[in-house]
Design an enzyme around this catalytic site. Sequence first.
Site, short mmCIF file in Angstrom:
data_model
loop_
_atom_site.label_atom_id
_atom_site.label_comp_id
_atom_site.label_asym_id
_atom_site.label_seq_id
_atom_site.Cartn_x
_atom_site.Cartn_y
_atom_site.Cartn_z
N GLU A 125 1.14 -0.98 0.33
CA GLU A 125 -0.13 0.10 -0.20
C GLU A 125 0.77 1.53 -0.38
OE1 GLU A 125 -3.71 -0.80 2.23
OE2 GLU A 125 -2.63 -1.95 3.24
N HIS A 244 -8.95 9.43 2.67
CA HIS A 244 -8.23 8.13 2.22
C HIS A 244 -8.45 8.88 0.57
CE1 HIS A 244 -8.47 4.58 0.11
NE2 HIS A 244 -8.20 4.13 1.26
N ARG A 290 -0.72 8.72 1.50
CA ARG A 290 -2.17 9.01 1.69
C ARG A 290 -2.02 10.40 1.73
NH1 ARG A 290 -5.59 5.28 5.11
NH2 ARG A 290 -4.49 2.75 3.58
N HIS A 351 -10.59 9.37 6.69
CA HIS A 351 -10.55 8.17 7.73
C HIS A 351 -10.22 8.00 8.27
CE1 HIS A 351 -9.91 3.95 5.82
NE2 HIS A 351 -8.22 4.26 6.43
N ARG A 386 -0.02 8.52 9.01
CA ARG A 386 -0.68 7.73 9.36
C ARG A 386 -0.47 6.68 7.55
NH1 ARG A 386 -3.81 3.15 8.27
NH2 ARG A 386 -5.90 3.89 7.97
P1 FAD Z 1 -13.56 0.28 15.73
O1 FAD Z 1 -13.19 -0.20 15.48
O2 FAD Z 1 -14.09 1.94 15.50
O3 FAD Z 1 -14.54 0.07 17.56
C1 FAD Z 1 -15.05 0.89 17.65
C2 FAD Z 1 -15.65 0.74 19.04
O4 FAD Z 1 -16.47 1.72 20.47
C3 FAD Z 1 -17.06 -0.34 18.72
O5 FAD Z 1 -17.40 -1.17 19.13
C4 FAD Z 1 -17.98 0.97 19.26
O6 FAD Z 1 -19.62 0.88 19.30
C5 FAD Z 1 -17.70 1.27 19.99
N1 FAD Z 1 -18.54 2.88 21.07
C6 FAD Z 1 -17.77 4.57 20.32
N2 FAD Z 1 -17.65 4.40 21.15
C7 FAD Z 1 -18.88 4.60 22.52
C8 FAD Z 1 -19.45 4.45 23.88
N3 FAD Z 1 -20.05 6.46 23.95
N4 FAD Z 1 -19.49 3.85 24.53
C9 FAD Z 1 -19.90 2.87 24.09
N5 FAD Z 1 -18.64 2.20 22.71
C10 FAD Z 1 -18.78 2.94 22.18
N6 FAD Z 1 -6.48 0.40 8.98
C11 FAD Z 1 -5.64 -1.24 9.24
O7 FAD Z 1 -4.54 -1.05 9.07
N7 FAD Z 1 -5.83 -1.67 7.98
C12 FAD Z 1 -6.85 -1.68 6.77
O8 FAD Z 1 -6.49 -2.51 6.39
C13 FAD Z 1 -7.67 -0.42 7.69
N8 FAD Z 1 -9.27 -0.36 6.65
C14 FAD Z 1 -9.76 0.34 7.15
C15 FAD Z 1 -10.92 0.77 6.16
C16 FAD Z 1 -12.09 1.53 6.36
C17 FAD Z 1 -13.13 1.84 5.91
C18 FAD Z 1 -11.94 2.10 7.30
C19 FAD Z 1 -13.47 3.03 8.10
C20 FAD Z 1 -10.82 1.72 8.52
C21 FAD Z 1 -9.82 1.15 8.13
N9 FAD Z 1 -8.18 1.21 8.28
C22 FAD Z 1 -7.74 0.48 8.75
C23 FAD Z 1 -8.05 1.46 10.13
C24 FAD Z 1 -9.15 0.60 11.29
O9 FAD Z 1 -9.54 -0.25 10.35
C25 FAD Z 1 -9.25 1.17 12.74
O10 FAD Z 1 -8.13 2.49 12.83
C26 FAD Z 1 -9.75 0.25 13.58
O11 FAD Z 1 -9.97 -0.88 13.28
C27 FAD Z 1 -9.71 1.10 14.59
O12 FAD Z 1 -10.01 0.30 15.67
P2 FAD Z 1 -10.61 0.17 17.46
O13 FAD Z 1 -10.56 -1.01 17.99
O14 FAD Z 1 -9.85 1.85 17.57
O15 FAD Z 1 -11.98 1.62 16.89
C1 SIN Z 2 -7.32 0.48 2.67
O1 SIN Z 2 -7.47 -0.67 2.06
O2 SIN Z 2 -7.39 1.12 1.47
C2 SIN Z 2 -7.24 0.84 3.73
C3 SIN Z 2 -6.06 1.03 4.35
C4 SIN Z 2 -5.94 2.02 5.92
O3 SIN Z 2 -6.62 2.61 6.33
O4 SIN Z 2 -4.60 1.52 6.83
#
Ligand code: FAD
Ligand code: SIN
Length: 539
Positions: A125, A244, A290, A351, A386
């Site tokens: 990537e 993104h 990015r 993103h 990032r």
């Molecule tokens: P999240 O997975 O967002 O989880 C948040 C949790 O908190 C959820 O369960 C939600 O319900 C809960 N929550 C929030 N507020 C509250 C509240 N007030 N009370 C109770 N619960 C709450 N990163 C990579 O490294 N590789 C990738 O390929 C990649 N692709 C991506 C594609 C997309 C479409 C997106 C949107 C992001 C992508 N990212 C990627 C970024 C990565 O997915 C996120 O940064 C990561 O998943 C965040 O994980 P997290 O556990 O911190 O939060």
């Molecule tokens: C993507 O698959 O382009 C998202 C990857 C990332 O946000 O790290």
Amino acid sequence: MNTQCFDVIIVGTGAAGLSVALELAQLSASDSNKRPPKIALISKGSVTNGSTLYAQGGIAAVLDEVNDSTESHIEDTLNAGAGLCHPDTVRYTIEHGREAIEWLIKQGVIFSREQKGTQYHLTREGGHTQRRVIHAADATGKAISEGLIERLNEYTSIKVFDHHLAVDLILSPENKNQCIGLYLLDTKNNKVMDVPAKFTVLATGGASKVYLYTSNPDTSTGDGIAMAWRAGCRIANMEFNQFHPTCLYHPKAKSFLISEALRGEGAKLKLPDGTLFMHKFDKREELAPRDIVARAIDYEMKRTGSDFVYLDITHKSPDFIKEHFPTIYKRCLGFGIDITREAIPVVPAAHYTCGGVMTNLEGQTDVANLFAIGETAFTGLHGANRMASNSLLECIVFGRRAAQVIKNGLSEYECEPLLPPWDDSRVTGSEEEVVITHNWDELRRFMWNYVGIVRKNKRLLLARQRINLLKREVDDYYRQYLINGDLIELRNLITAAELIINSAMQRKESRGLHYTLDYPYTDDKNFLKDTILVPEIKT
Ligand code: FAD
Ligand code: SIN
């Protein structure tokens, strides 16, 4: 009224929250002399809700020992971060990369392999000089989320509360710098309860919903960042919101990402007339970091007056595309776009939140017994931009580390069972829900237009004026009426927006994801440092 005391409350069931919960339960299971810690695992929606479920590209880690190295991954991360990554955090995360992937595999997460061999398939990537992104086709987040959630069933000590929204942290009346639990809104019956715990972990994801166009699900409303700010934690680098470059442009495609892994496999960006343009902006072309690609697209869209650009992967065989990108292939086909034969219309969208709640290398925040993990946290890994696929890695590495620290600290603290109860005796039900819907829309629109990919002092000032008005209006509303999920999220989004605007106003230079027409150059002399905001209660 609280029902029970927990050892640990984990707010969030994404990669970060699930890693903390499972690692803690698993570490404790090997300690047969002690009772397992009681863990509350909270999600404001269903348990799979959150950005993790939608992650596509994969997780970056050094898995190819022949062509890749820890030093190379470190160097690429530092380059993408434009001078602001914390080198100790970068090294710590990357040195624990392989171990994090092995842990995921042990939990049952299945990654894609090379077609004919037994090796895992590694993709590339933007910003990565090597193939080092392990993935589950183009649905890596789904594989991680579902794989980890399945493991939860093995631990009766983990109690899952879905459809419960954390409203605010509770600080000890004796020591305002110690967290002793939180207020939790049961969104199905709109009742608030106080939940005491020895340790609290914020793993609530990012704040990209603050923008009108985003790749993120509805959960990304900056709740953890806002709660930590109100509790007295410092928040850093909120001006670095990542856009993104490629989300599907289609009137009916809400927030659908077209993974950077397509560009990793050679897909090209084109103007509507078919002209290539990335070579004009960076010698790495489509694989530049990015910030550069998103700005180039924004520039070309504004220059040509086009509503989108195209991403073309038709040089690859239909079989390769369907095998590596089945989710994207099917989703686009559903909108009438056959990506094996035609280019995909794409636009940039908000993103990822690079800033967040400041933590140390163990996930600990400024408030005692309060941790922040994953996208909510600011560990110093990402700097001003990032690098792709480094965030899931951060979730797992720091989630596991925090679990180890919490386990060691459990015997030092007592749970405080009697918390100040939630007081809603002086508020009434609202008949003015329109205040919430109108302000949600207004906030996200002016953040997109005034605090987006390209910034200007004048626009930031206008945004600040509007945020001040919104804040007063919503604070009044909060004091007068019974709360509900939408109101809490709006209040948190306003805080996140205010933190973004204030950070952006402080950085009078352009660096990484923060680009301003008033200061188009990087100024290392004055700004080679984090933007740290300190809450008033601490000043
Ligand atoms: P999240 O997975 O967002 O989880 C948040 C949790 O908190 C959820 O369960 C939600 O319900 C809960 N929550 C929030 N507020 C509250 C509240 N007030 N009370 C109770 N619960 C709450 N990163 C990579 O490294 N590789 C990738 O390929 C990649 N692709 C991506 C594609 C997309 C479409 C997106 C949107 C992001 C992508 N990212 C990627 C970024 C990565 O997915 C996120 O940064 C990561 O998943 C965040 O994980 P997290 O556990 O911190 O939060
Ligand atoms: C993507 O698959 O382009 C998202 C990857 C990332 O946000 O790290």
